[in-house]
Design a protein around this motif. Structure first.
Motif, PDB file in Angstrom:
ATOM      1  N   ALA A  25       0.828  -1.201   0.000  1.00 28.31           N
ATOM      2  CA  ALA A  25       0.000   0.000   0.000  1.00 28.31           C
ATOM      3  C   ALA A  25       0.866   1.256   0.000  1.00 28.31           C
ATOM      4  N   PRO A  26       0.294   2.367  -0.428  1.00 25.09           N
ATOM      5  CA  PRO A  26       1.046   3.627  -0.441  1.00 25.09           C
ATOM      6  C   PRO A  26       1.465   4.056   0.962  1.00 25.09           C
ATOM      7  N   ASP A  27       2.445   4.914   1.008  1.00 24.31           N
ATOM      8  CA  ASP A  27       2.955   5.457   2.261  1.00 24.31           C
ATOM      9  C   ASP A  27       1.866   6.277   2.938  1.00 24.31           C
ATOM     10  N   SER A  28       1.514   5.915   4.157  1.00 22.74           N
ATOM     11  CA  SER A  28       0.400   6.564   4.849  1.00 22.74           C
ATOM     12  C   SER A  28       0.732   7.989   5.281  1.00 22.74           C
ATOM     13  N   GLU A  29       1.985   8.375   5.237  1.00 22.12           N
ATOM     14  CA  GLU A  29       2.370   9.727   5.628  1.00 22.12           C
ATOM     15  C   GLU A  29       2.277  10.718   4.464  1.00 22.12           C
ATOM     16  N   GLU A  30       1.993  10.226   3.279  1.00 22.07           N
ATOM     17  CA  GLU A  30       1.956  11.070   2.089  1.00 22.07           C
ATOM     18  C   GLU A  30       0.828  12.089   2.185  1.00 22.07           C
ATOM     19  N   GLU A  31       1.137  13.344   1.853  1.00 22.49           N
ATOM     20  CA  GLU A  31       0.147  14.412   1.820  1.00 22.49           C
ATOM     21  C   GLU A  31      -0.164  14.739   0.362  1.00 22.49           C
ATOM     22  N   PHE A  32      -1.429  14.931   0.044  1.00 23.08           N
ATOM     23  CA  PHE A  32      -1.835  15.292  -1.301  1.00 23.08           C
ATOM     24  C   PHE A  32      -2.478  16.670  -1.266  1.00 23.08           C
ATOM     25  N   VAL A  33      -1.832  17.612  -1.895  1.00 24.50           N
ATOM     26  CA  VAL A  33      -2.310  18.980  -1.952  1.00 24.50           C
ATOM     27  C   VAL A  33      -3.303  19.091  -3.104  1.00 24.50           C
ATOM     28  N   ALA A  34      -4.363  19.858  -2.893  1.00 23.89           N
ATOM     29  CA  ALA A  34      -5.340  20.072  -3.963  1.00 23.89           C
ATOM     30  C   ALA A  34      -4.620  20.547  -5.218  1.00 23.89           C
ATOM     31  N   ASP A  35      -4.896  19.880  -6.315  1.00 29.00           N
ATOM     32  CA  ASP A  35      -4.223  20.190  -7.576  1.00 29.00           C
ATOM     33  C   ASP A  35      -5.225  19.943  -8.701  1.00 29.00           C
ATOM     34  N   ALA A  36      -5.853  21.021  -9.147  1.00 28.48           N
ATOM     35  CA  ALA A  36      -6.892  20.904 -10.172  1.00 28.48           C
ATOM     36  C   ALA A  36      -6.348  20.316 -11.467  1.00 28.48           C
ATOM     37  N   GLU A  37      -5.118  20.656 -11.827  1.00 25.81           N
ATOM     38  CA  GLU A  37      -4.537  20.149 -13.073  1.00 25.81           C
ATOM     39  C   GLU A  37      -4.338  18.629 -13.006  1.00 25.81           C
ATOM     40  N   ALA A  38      -3.779  18.134 -11.901  1.00 24.67           N
ATOM     41  CA  ALA A  38      -3.577  16.687 -11.741  1.00 24.67           C
ATOM     42  C   ALA A  38      -4.920  15.969 -11.697  1.00 24.67           C
ATOM     43  N   ARG A  39      -5.869  16.543 -10.977  1.00 24.41           N
ATOM     44  CA  ARG A  39      -7.206  15.936 -10.860  1.00 24.41           C
ATOM     45  C   ARG A  39      -7.866  15.817 -12.232  1.00 24.41           C
ATOM     46  N   PHE A  41      -6.453  15.924 -15.205  1.00 25.27           N
ATOM     47  CA  PHE A  41      -5.662  15.039 -16.061  1.00 25.27           C
ATOM     48  C   PHE A  41      -6.047  13.578 -15.810  1.00 25.27           C
ATOM     49  N   LEU A  42      -6.107  13.187 -14.539  1.00 25.30           N
ATOM     50  CA  LEU A  42      -6.488  11.809 -14.203  1.00 25.30           C
ATOM     51  C   LEU A  42      -7.917  11.506 -14.642  1.00 25.30           C
ATOM     52  N   ARG A  43      -8.794  12.452 -14.457  1.00 19.95           N
ATOM     53  CA  ARG A  43     -10.195  12.229 -14.845  1.00 19.95           C
ATOM     54  C   ARG A  43     -10.353  12.148 -16.365  1.00 19.95           C
ATOM     55  N   ALA A  44      -9.538  12.898 -17.097  1.00 26.04           N
ATOM     56  CA  ALA A  44      -9.579  12.813 -18.562  1.00 26.04           C
ATOM     57  C   ALA A  44      -9.094  11.435 -19.020  1.00 26.04           C
ATOM     58  N   ILE A  62     -10.986   3.297 -10.947  1.00 26.50           N
ATOM     59  CA  ILE A  62      -9.793   3.417 -10.100  1.00 26.50           C
ATOM     60  C   ILE A  62      -9.102   4.754 -10.356  1.00 26.50           C
ATOM     61  N   LEU A  63      -8.927   5.112 -11.625  1.00 28.88           N
ATOM     62  CA  LEU A  63      -8.288   6.390 -11.953  1.00 28.88           C
ATOM     63  C   LEU A  63      -9.101   7.571 -11.423  1.00 28.88           C
ATOM     64  N   TYR A  64     -10.401   7.467 -11.556  1.00 29.30           N
ATOM     65  CA  TYR A  64     -11.249   8.546 -11.057  1.00 29.30           C
ATOM     66  C   TYR A  64     -11.124   8.654  -9.537  1.00 29.30           C
ATOM     67  N   ARG A  65     -11.079   7.507  -8.871  1.00 26.13           N
ATOM     68  CA  ARG A  65     -10.950   7.499  -7.408  1.00 26.13           C
ATOM     69  C   ARG A  65      -9.607   8.088  -6.983  1.00 26.13           C
ATOM     70  N   SER A  67      -8.002  10.320  -8.586  1.00 32.85           N
ATOM     71  CA  SER A  67      -8.087  11.761  -8.815  1.00 32.85           C
ATOM     72  C   SER A  67      -8.710  12.475  -7.613  1.00 32.85           C
ATOM     73  N   ASP A  68      -9.518  11.762  -6.849  1.00 29.16           N
ATOM     74  CA  ASP A  68     -10.130  12.354  -5.650  1.00 29.16           C
ATOM     75  C   ASP A  68      -9.090  12.793  -4.624  1.00 29.16           C
ATOM     76  N   LEU A  69      -7.898  12.208  -4.676  1.00 31.77           N
ATOM     77  CA  LEU A  69      -6.839  12.629  -3.752  1.00 31.77           C
ATOM     78  C   LEU A  69      -6.489  14.104  -3.948  1.00 31.77           C
ATOM     79  N   TYR A  70      -6.683  14.605  -5.159  1.00 30.89           N
ATOM     80  CA  TYR A  70      -6.321  15.980  -5.498  1.00 30.89           C
ATOM     81  C   TYR A  70      -7.520  16.922  -5.471  1.00 30.89           C
ATOM     82  N   ASP A  71      -8.662  16.432  -5.009  1.00 32.74           N
ATOM     83  CA  ASP A  71      -9.888  17.222  -4.956  1.00 32.74           C
ATOM     84  C   ASP A  71     -10.119  17.679  -3.517  1.00 32.74           C
ATOM     85  N   PRO A  72     -10.109  18.986  -3.277  1.00 33.08           N
ATOM     86  CA  PRO A  72     -10.280  19.468  -1.896  1.00 33.08           C
ATOM     87  C   PRO A  72     -11.658  19.144  -1.316  1.00 33.08           C
ATOM     88  N   ASP A  73     -12.626  18.837  -2.159  1.00 37.01           N
ATOM     89  CA  ASP A  73     -13.970  18.527  -1.682  1.00 37.01           C
ATOM     90  C   ASP A  73     -14.158  17.053  -1.336  1.00 37.01           C
TER      91      ASP A  73
END
Length: 100
Positions: A25-39, A41-44, A62-65, A67-73
């Motif tokens: 699994a991914p590193d649990s300490e990782e922080e994901f900052v809101a990033d509309a461009e990355a979000r 891109f993944l959704r496209a 899975i890709l859409y999910r 992308s939620d890491l970069y969505d502040p909502d």
């Protein structure tokens, strides 16, 4: 008993670090900052790979999910996504939710 061992006892079985699958699994300490461009891109990409097959729909989801890491909502984490995807793959391996 070390603090690490005590903390492991508090985790749900699916999150125990001695579970070999969890170690992937991914590193649990990782922080994901809101990033509309990355979000976006993944959704496209998710839109582009989605097709009629079950596999393409799963990959798209899975890709859409992710992308939620970069969505502040959205309130999610790499661990939640990992466990969700792992569960989906286990269900698929068994042949679906309903077994006859």
């Amino acid at each position: 008993m070390s603090d690490e061992d005590a903390n492991a006892d508090e985790l749900p079985d699916a999150l125990r670090e001695d579970d070999p699958d969890w170690q992937l699994a991914p590193d649990s300490e990782e922080e994901f900052v809101a990033d509309a461009e990355a979000r976006e891109f993944l959704r496209a990409i998710a839109e582009n790979v989605r097709g009629d097959s079950g596999e393409s729909k799963q990959l798209s989801a899975i890709l859409y999910r992710v992308s939620d890491l970069y969505d502040p909502d959205e309130d999610t984490s790499p661990e939640e996504i990992y466990l969700n995807v792992r569960r989906i793959m286990q269900i698929k391996e068994r042949g679906g939710l309903k077994r006859e």
